[in-house]
Motif scaffolding. Structure first.
Motif, mmCIF file in Angstrom:
data_model
loop_
_atom_site.group_PDB
_atom_site.id
_atom_site.type_symbol
_atom_site.label_atom_id
_atom_site.label_comp_id
_atom_site.label_asym_id
_atom_site.label_seq_id
_atom_site.Cartn_x
_atom_site.Cartn_y
_atom_site.Cartn_z
ATOM 1 N N MET A 1 0.910 -1.249 0.092
ATOM 2 C CA MET A 1 0.204 -0.039 -0.039
ATOM 3 C C MET A 1 1.001 1.130 0.129
ATOM 4 O O MET A 1 1.646 1.392 0.703
ATOM 5 N N SER A 2 0.558 2.098 -0.734
ATOM 6 C CA SER A 2 1.454 3.363 -0.928
ATOM 7 C C SER A 2 1.106 4.193 0.198
ATOM 8 O O SER A 2 0.160 4.423 0.627
ATOM 9 N N VAL A 3 2.183 4.784 0.640
ATOM 10 C CA VAL A 3 2.112 5.882 1.688
ATOM 11 C C VAL A 3 2.238 7.495 1.271
ATOM 12 O O VAL A 3 3.028 7.558 0.468
ATOM 13 N N SER A 4 1.254 8.304 1.542
ATOM 14 C CA SER A 4 1.268 9.504 1.047
ATOM 15 C C SER A 4 1.909 10.347 2.269
ATOM 16 O O SER A 4 1.437 10.493 3.276
ATOM 17 N N LEU A 5 2.952 11.070 1.787
ATOM 18 C CA LEU A 5 3.795 11.978 2.449
ATOM 19 C C LEU A 5 3.380 13.348 2.488
ATOM 20 O O LEU A 5 2.858 13.995 1.510
ATOM 21 N N GLN A 6 3.483 13.933 3.769
ATOM 22 C CA GLN A 6 3.486 15.540 3.812
ATOM 23 C C GLN A 6 5.265 16.160 3.708
ATOM 24 O O GLN A 6 5.863 15.426 4.202
ATOM 25 N N LYS A 7 5.104 17.355 3.678
ATOM 26 C CA LYS A 7 6.279 17.921 3.504
ATOM 27 C C LYS A 7 6.914 17.864 4.877
ATOM 28 O O LYS A 7 6.427 18.013 5.854
ATOM 29 N N GLY A 8 8.352 17.255 4.814
ATOM 30 C CA GLY A 8 9.252 17.184 5.954
ATOM 31 C C GLY A 8 8.909 15.775 6.341
ATOM 32 O O GLY A 8 9.441 15.373 7.533
ATOM 33 N N GLN A 9 8.072 14.970 5.922
ATOM 34 C CA GLN A 9 7.922 13.598 6.518
ATOM 35 C C GLN A 9 9.031 12.625 6.207
ATOM 36 O O GLN A 9 9.430 12.642 4.794
#
Length: 194
Positions: free
Chosen positions: A1-9
């Protein structure tokens, strides 16, 4: 499953995917409908960095003018001149098992070719993203959609793969730079002509 990242994560690529060796980094973008008098030619590139945060030799910069690292660990699949169409606009293949021992980070950047002459900047770019998927089965591992944080910048560091012990992790950076490719080359220790 793909992980959706936020800036800085930051997220580990290899921890949940034991045996992961070959990944593809896909970079994509769409262009606003501004008439700037020419196509947007965005270029993806990778800097293979030592502990110093700089390249140790000029060949550690993989881009449209140097499509493959001498080690064979990083290969750029070629230049897309317009960003037209769906999906990845440019791709860079990484064989994690072949990355030289002195390389601790691989930074992925996108620049706008000839931005000053064409009066173009990242404020005119929409839906920019970086994603990483497993080359063997096509499974998307992570995705980072860059926000609309840019205005006058002509280059951006999308993210970086880095070694942490025996793990490979990804850091979602999303930093814009003015000065295009030359500014990023100077930042990472690559000499440019002119």
């Amino acid at each position: 499953m793909s992980v959706s990242l936020q800036k800085g994560q930051k997220v580990s690529l290899t921890k949940g995917n034991p045996g992961l060796k070959k990944v593809v980094v896909g970079l994509g973008w769409d262009v606003n409908q501004f008439d700037t008098g020419g196509d947007f030619d965005l270029d993806a590139a990778a800097f293979l960095l030592a502990d110093s945060g700089k390249v140790s030799k000029q060949e550690d910069f993989v881009f449209f003018g140097n499509l493959e690292h001498p080690s064979g660990s990083v290969k750029h699949l070629g230049d897309n001149l317009t960003g037209a169409g769906e999906g990845d606009d440019e791709q860079i293949k990484i064989d994690l098992s072949m990355v030289p021992a002195n390389i601790t980070k691989i930074a992925f950047i996108v620049t706008i070719y000839d931005a000053d002459t064409r009066r173009q900047n990242f404020g005119q770019v929409n839906n920019a993203f970086i994603r990483i998927y497993n080359e063997d089965n096509g499974e998307e591992l992570l995705r980072y959609d860059l926000g609309e944080d840019f205005s006058i910048e002509t280059a951006a560091v999308f993210g970086e793969l880095y070694k942490n012990g025996d793990e490979w992790k990804f850091n979602a950076i999303g930093s814009g730079y003015q000065g295009g490719l030359a500014a990023l080359c100077a930042n990472f220790g690559v000499e440019v002509d002119g």
